[in-house]
Design an enzyme around this catalytic site. Structure first.
Site, PDB file in Angstrom:
ATOM      1  N   HIS A 133      66.885  40.162  60.339  1.00 32.01           N
ATOM      2  CA  HIS A 133      65.848  39.538  59.656  1.00 32.01           C
ATOM      3  C   HIS A 133      64.469  40.081  59.758  1.00 32.01           C
ATOM      4  CE1 HIS A 133      63.264  35.984  58.244  1.00 32.01           C
ATOM      5  NE2 HIS A 133      64.326  35.415  57.884  1.00 32.01           N
ATOM      6  N   GLU A 135      61.638  39.226  59.587  1.00 27.80           N
ATOM      7  CA  GLU A 135      60.506  38.774  60.554  1.00 27.80           C
ATOM      8  C   GLU A 135      60.715  39.187  62.063  1.00 27.80           C
ATOM      9  OE1 GLU A 135      59.467  34.879  63.086  1.00 27.80           O
ATOM     10  OE2 GLU A 135      59.937  34.298  61.092  1.00 27.80           O
TER      11      GLU A 135
HETATM   12  S1  SF4 Z   1      55.441  28.006  57.896  1.00 29.10           S
HETATM   13 FE1  SF4 Z   1      55.352  30.262  58.290  1.00 29.10          FE
HETATM   14  S2  SF4 Z   1      56.596  30.368  60.048  1.00 29.10           S
HETATM   15 FE2  SF4 Z   1      56.981  28.380  59.176  1.00 29.10          FE
HETATM   16  S3  SF4 Z   1      58.771  28.745  57.998  1.00 29.10           S
HETATM   17 FE3  SF4 Z   1      57.011  28.848  56.644  1.00 29.10          FE
HETATM   18  S4  SF4 Z   1      56.579  31.171  57.040  1.00 29.10           S
HETATM   19 FE4  SF4 Z   1      57.901  30.557  58.570  1.00 29.10          FE
END
Ligand code: SF4
Length: 797
Positions: A133, A135
């Site tokens: 992923h 992230e």
């Molecule tokens: S708010 Fe930010 S951290 Fe939460 S799911 Fe969405 S992108 Fe990801």
């Protein structure tokens, strides 16, 4: 049919922010610029399609940017998506000269900071998430790609640390399954101590998951809307499938087959974070075709969420903004502004979660933080995501010897929380209290285990000095300051010294009685050093030392805490008058231990080296029959000493100078005169070489002019020199003669000794007997003739 739509379905704050930012950039972009998304902006083909229609391109590396801009990367605007990227990517893009539009979700940014901090503290980072992923890949970059990535319980069970001292900090991918993360944490907790768990799952995700589970438990059918590539949507599908028997996974309304829906009475609808509201609206709208009397409330929300024509995302964003501007309360809850409202809610929730794991602090708690600001009033400490701590400067000033310039931005400090203000995000801290507690513990340990502690002496008082450890007071009696009684106590003020605590009594209100001794440590240290020194010392050992002082009889050298003496006779092979001719104070020297007496603590050292002894190789250099050029250096009644080489003198007997009988060598030779001589005898161990000048070239005395008396008659030597018998009263007696000859012997021995660098006493002792024997011969010879000793009666040295 009843449709239950999840309130939290669709765009989360982070994705909405990235999409909105991208549309803004595309709308305002100039002709000669390029807009790129670094990686797919969101996992939704519909939204991506719309963005591409406006000119956005997805790139995955800097090379693609160069290629697509035809070598002009500086014209590129690069959007960093909500997942975030590693520091390396920022660096690469900046090096290319691109303009960055950072749409990293603030929650992800917080995780990046957390990972970096923990990594800098020396902790290993475990990232619970999908290895591939983006992230997770980006987050791993913030700990220099050293993170351990665990994707499921089995991997957690298999994981073994490199060693038992490893410290771990665990974070989660924001969209990871809460349930799975909890299980993985439980497995890790059982296996490792000293692990900190940071539940960094985004509240938007966890709440969406919780809501999905709740709806799925009630519904006959669950419809999960979202891109098949989306990780968080896939998790919603998995969770729904665990609870509900019938689950559909569709990307949009088009994919929804109504025949799969119409038989169910209660249908739940949820959607992933990358699904725009209008797609959810379309799906719900299509289902409503089956039964117009569906749950109105749900449909109403769906209808307001979808713009009139269920048009493109851009239009959706714009229209909902406009709707918001018209102050429709309902529309506010569905517009991007409503997303922001959601964001606020989610943000709070997320921070609450982080606060729980990171910075929930309360009075009395001891916290650590890094100094981020210093001013006259005090020190400001970063305690994590939410709180900033403040320590008054007085807290530091209580520590003796403390100077404010010892504090640096970035230093870590430990302090006790005195007061917390959640509202302002401030915490009043006390460093003194925590130091005090720690220092008292340290002093108590020193008292119990007799281990030394370092304290700083602040002042001299009656009978001793007062020292401090932090702000804790310790008294050191004058008798315990040093091995010998210290007269001037003020000389110790300002110094840091090691002490052993000899008395530790806690009193009320901090009135403690704590006494220290430095002397105990000094004595122990000295004894230890003494033992170490004397246990390794041995005759013949070569040591390195430093010349401490010079005296008329030798040099004292420190050889590791003890001074040894190099006697004059051991300094040089040559004749010297003072040690300063060889050594100087402070000089580092290599010495040999000749003798030592541990009781008297005396060590005799040797400095001159055997290889420097001029007689060292004399056996080979000087042999009988060799003819050498020598220099006349000293006369003796029985001959002359000549210098053969530096440090080596030989003797030419009076009979070996001239072919004539001479009464003194001085009649034929002069001091400093160079002559050729032949070696006729050697005794190298006793440092003796006898030579003959006569055998090479005899030196006869110059004929003296005849002295005339007043009448002009020559004066005969016999008449002139020989005293008349009656005038011989001062003639030495026989014993005196012996003494005279013995004196000569001793003079010779002494000369030899000094020329050879050996002690006179030693030589006399070793040579006395043969000298006496020779004396007898000399005496006999003297009886025979008063002019000169016989050739073979040369005294031994
Ligand atoms: S708010 Fe930010 S951290 Fe939460 S799911 Fe969405 S992108 Fe990801």
């Amino acid at each position: 049919m009843e449709i239950i739509k999840a309130e939290r379905a669709g765009f989360c704050f982070g994705v909405a922010n990235a999409v909105e930012k991208s549309f803004e950039i595309l709308r305002g972009r100039k002709d000669n610029t390029f807009v790129f998304s670094y990686g797919e902006l969101i996992h939704n083909d519909h939204v991506i399609g719309r963005l591409e229609a406006l000119g956005m391109r997805t790139v995955r590396n800097p090379e693609e940017i160069c290629l697509l801009t035809e070598g002009h990367p500086e014209r590129a605007v690069v959007v960093i998506r909500a997942h975030g990227v590693s520091p390396k990517v920022y660096e690469m893009l900046e090096n290319l000269g691109c303009t960055l539009a950072d749409a990293t979700c603030p929650f992800v940014t917080k995780i990046h900071s957390l990972v970096r901090e923990q990594h800098e503290k020396g902790r290993e980072i475990i990232i619970v998430g999908d290895r591939e992923h983006p992230e997770v890949i980006g987050t791993n970059g913030w700990c220099q790609e050293t993170g351990i990535i665990l994707s499921d319980e089995e991997q957690a069970r298999q994981f073994r640390p490199e060693n038992n001292n490893m410290l771990y900090s665990v974070v989660a991918q924001t969209t990871f399954s809460k349930k799975k993360f909890t299980k993985i944490c439980e497995i890790l907790k059982k296996s490792f101590d000293n692990t900190i768990f940071f539940d960094t799952i985004c509240s938007a995700t966890s709440l969406r998951q919780e809501e999905t589970v709740k709806i799925a438990s009630q519904a006959d059918l669950m419809v999960v809307v979202g891109d098949k590539k989306s990780s968080n949507t896939r998790k919603l599908y998995d969770l729904s499938s665990e609870i509900c028997d019938h689950v559909l996974f569709v990307e949009d309304a088009e994919e929804l087959n109504l025949s799969q829906v119409d038989k169910y009475m209660k249908v739940g609808v949820t959607a992933g974070a990358s699904v725009p509201d209008w797609i959810i609206g379309e799906v719900i709208g299509k289902m409503s075709e089956i039964n117009p009397e569906v749950n109105n409330q749900e449909i109403e929300i769906a209808e307001t969420a979808v713009p009139a024509e269920a048009a493109a995302v851009e239009a959706s964003v714009q229209n909902t903004e406009e709707t918001a501007a018209e102050n429709s309360e309902q529309s506010v809850s569905e517009s991007p502004v409503s997303e922001e409202s959601k964001e606020a809610g989610e943000n709070d929730s997320f921070e609450t979660m982080l606060d729980k794991t990171l910075t929930t602090i309360s009075s009395g708690q001891i916290v650590k933080g890094t100094i981020n600001k210093i001013d006259n009033k005090g020190v400001y400490v970063d305690l994590g995501f939410k709180f900033e701590g403040f320590i008054a400067i007085d807290e530091f000033a209580e520590v003796p010897g403390f100077e404010p310039d010892q504090l640096n931005i970035g230093d870590e400090v430990e302090a006790m929380v005195v007061k917390v203000s959640d509202k302002d995000g401030e915490a009043i801290l006390s460093k003194r209290r925590v130091d005090n507690k720690k220092n008292m513990l340290l002093l108590e340990q020193s008292f119990e285990s007799k281990t030394p502690v370092t304290v700083r002496i602040k002042e001299a008082v009656n009978g001793g000095v007062v020292a401090y450890l932090g702000s804790v007071r310790i008294f050191i009696p004058a008798s315990q300051l040093s091995e010998r009684y210290a007269k001037d106590l003020t000389a110790f003020v300002g110094k840091s010294v090691d002490v052993i605590i000899t008395a530790f009594e806690k009193g009320p209100k901090g009135h403690n009685r704590i006494v220290g001794s430095r002397k105990i440590l000094l004595v122990a240290d000295r004894e230890e050093k003494e033992e170490a020194f004397w246990s390794q010392i041995e005759v013949g050992k070569i040591c390195t030392g430093t010349v401490k002082s010079l005296t008329p009889f030798g040099a004292f050298v420190d050889i590791g805490g003890y001074d040894g003496l190099i006697h004059m006779s051991e300094l040089s092979w040559n004749r010297i008058k003072h040690p300063s001719e060889v050594l100087k104070v402070g000089q580092e020297v290599e010495v040999k231990i000749l003798d030592f007496d541990r009781k008297k603590k005396r060590i005799s050292l040797g400095y001159r080296k055997e290889e420097d002894n001029p007689w060292f190789d004399a056996e080979n250099l000087y042999q009988v029959g060799d003819i050498l050029e020598v220099t006349v250096v000293r006369f003796a009644s029985f001959g002359v000493f000549v210098n053969i080489a530096p440090g080596i003198d030989g003797l030419v007997h009076i009979s070996q100078i001239s072919n004539q009988r001479i009464s003194s060598a001085a009649d034929c030779l002069k001091i400093g005169q160079k002559v050729m001589a032949k070696i006729i005898d050697t005794n190298i161990p006793e440092k003796k070489i006898n030579l003959s000048i006569r055998d090479v070239q005899a030196y006869d005395p110059e004929p003296k002019p005849v002295e005339l008396d007043e009448e002009g008659n020559p004066i005969l030597p016999e008449r002139k020199d020989r005293p008349r018998k009656k005038d011989r009263g001062d003639r030495p007696a026989k014993g005196d003669k012996q003494r005279t000859r013995k004196d000569a012997e001793e003079t010779y021995v002494a000369d030899q000794a000094s020329s050879m660098g050996t002690s006179i006493g030693d030589i006399l002792a070793s040579k006395l007997q043969p000298a006496i024997e020779v004396n007898a011969v000399l005496e006999t010879e003297t009886e025979k003739t008063e002019e000169a000793p016989a050739e073979n009666a040369e005294p031994e040295a």
